[in-house]
Design a protein around this motif. Structure first.
Motif, PDB file in Angstrom:
ATOM      1  N   VAL A   1       1.029  -1.119   0.036  1.00  0.00           N
ATOM      2  CA  VAL A   1      -0.071   0.126  -0.009  1.00  0.00           C
ATOM      3  C   VAL A   1       0.850   1.243  -0.050  1.00  0.00           C
ATOM      4  CG1 VAL A   1      -1.569   1.282   1.492  1.00  0.00           C
ATOM      5  CG2 VAL A   1      -2.085  -1.003   1.062  1.00  0.00           C
ATOM      6  N   GLU A   2       1.846   1.303   0.825  1.00  0.00           N
ATOM      7  CA  GLU A   2       2.795   2.267   1.071  1.00  0.00           C
ATOM      8  C   GLU A   2       3.566   2.531  -0.222  1.00  0.00           C
ATOM      9  OE1 GLU A   2       4.475   1.827   4.737  1.00  0.00           O
ATOM     10  OE2 GLU A   2       2.850   3.035   5.943  1.00  0.00           O
ATOM     11  N   SER A   3       3.805   1.812  -1.116  1.00  0.00           N
ATOM     12  CA  SER A   3       4.580   1.745  -2.308  1.00  0.00           C
ATOM     13  C   SER A   3       3.777   2.509  -3.264  1.00  0.00           C
ATOM     14  CB  SER A   3       5.093   0.332  -2.885  1.00  0.00           C
ATOM     15  OG  SER A   3       3.910  -0.189  -3.396  1.00  0.00           O
ATOM     16  N   ILE A   4       2.612   2.792  -3.116  1.00  0.00           N
ATOM     17  CA  ILE A   4       1.785   3.628  -4.231  1.00  0.00           C
ATOM     18  C   ILE A   4       1.996   5.058  -3.775  1.00  0.00           C
ATOM     19  CG2 ILE A   4      -0.508   4.011  -4.998  1.00  0.00           C
ATOM     20  CD1 ILE A   4      -0.907   0.947  -4.852  1.00  0.00           C
TER      21      ILE A   4
ATOM     22  N   ILE B   1      -6.855  -1.546  -6.594  1.00  0.00           N
ATOM     23  CA  ILE B   1      -6.738  -3.090  -5.847  1.00  0.00           C
ATOM     24  C   ILE B   1      -6.220  -3.945  -6.402  1.00  0.00           C
ATOM     25  CG2 ILE B   1      -8.269  -4.963  -5.179  1.00  0.00           C
ATOM     26  CD1 ILE B   1      -8.494  -2.452  -3.178  1.00  0.00           C
ATOM     27  N   GLU B   2      -6.075  -3.821  -7.702  1.00  0.00           N
ATOM     28  CA  GLU B   2      -5.149  -4.909  -8.440  1.00  0.00           C
ATOM     29  C   GLU B   2      -3.770  -4.958  -8.460  1.00  0.00           C
ATOM     30  OE1 GLU B   2      -6.452  -7.941  -8.916  1.00  0.00           O
ATOM     31  OE2 GLU B   2      -8.812  -7.600  -8.704  1.00  0.00           O
ATOM     32  N   THR B   3      -3.412  -3.653  -8.478  1.00  0.00           N
ATOM     33  CA  THR B   3      -2.145  -3.258  -8.282  1.00  0.00           C
ATOM     34  C   THR B   3      -1.539  -3.572  -7.066  1.00  0.00           C
ATOM     35  OG1 THR B   3      -2.334  -1.243  -9.919  1.00  0.00           O
ATOM     36  CG2 THR B   3      -0.517  -1.190  -8.457  1.00  0.00           C
ATOM     37  N   ILE B   4      -2.434  -3.338  -6.058  1.00  0.00           N
ATOM     38  CA  ILE B   4      -1.833  -3.655  -4.398  1.00  0.00           C
ATOM     39  C   ILE B   4      -1.708  -5.137  -4.618  1.00  0.00           C
ATOM     40  CG2 ILE B   4      -2.683  -3.851  -1.953  1.00  0.00           C
ATOM     41  CD1 ILE B   4      -3.899  -0.850  -2.665  1.00  0.00           C
TER      42      ILE B   4
END
Length: 156
Positions: A75-78, A137-140
């Motif tokens: 999450v934090e990488s976004i 959501i799919e990226t995470i």
């Protein structure tokens, strides 16, 4: 010239009002579960019974605490993300759009008995999100699962 500007400005402003209607999405647990999606298309959830809102929960194995750690890293990488609440089995994050500063909420609820993380992502305002919440959501999911793959290969 002023008439041409009106022909551009008025539709753009009307479109922005449609996107930002002031509606606030329900955030937080409802009876121990993630809140259901509204009828608007700007929400996805692994608890939804309708295919237009449904996404698969994230699978995990091993310890819940390790899955939680990996999920927070994902999450934090976004960019423009902020984890605003994190307990043992629940995470709430906010994502702010680059251009207009719209905020979307993503929630993650661990079901350790089934080894899945239920997810919900919704726009706080507006009606359409042009698939932004589903893609996020799919990226995470991909970032979360990639960490498992890399940690498994490091152990071998």
């Amino acid at each position: 010239m002023a008439r041409r500007i009106d022909l551009i400005v008025v539709p753009v402003c009307a479109g922005l009002l449609l996107l930002w209607s002031g509606r606030t999405a329900a955030v937080g647990l409802d009876g121990g579960a993630l809140s259901p999606c509204p009828v608007s298309p700007n929400c996805v959830s692994s608890r939804s019974g309708d295919s237009s809102h449904y996404v698969e929960p994230y699978p995990y194995d091993g310890l819940q605490a390790e899955a939680r750690r990996r999920l927070i890293i994902a999450v934090e990488s976004i960019s423009r993300s902020l984890v605003v609440a994190a307990t043992e089995d629940y995470i709430h994050a906010e994502f702010t759009s680059a251009v207009f500063g719209f905020v979307d909420d993503a929630e993650f609820l661990f079901d350790d008995s089934r080894k899945v993380i239920h997810v919900r992502s919704a726009s706080r305002s507006g009606y359409y999100d042009f698939g932004v919440n589903r893609r996020r959501i799919e990226t995470i999911r991909a970032l979360f699962l990639a960490q498992k793959s890399s940690s498994t290969s490091e152990q071998n």
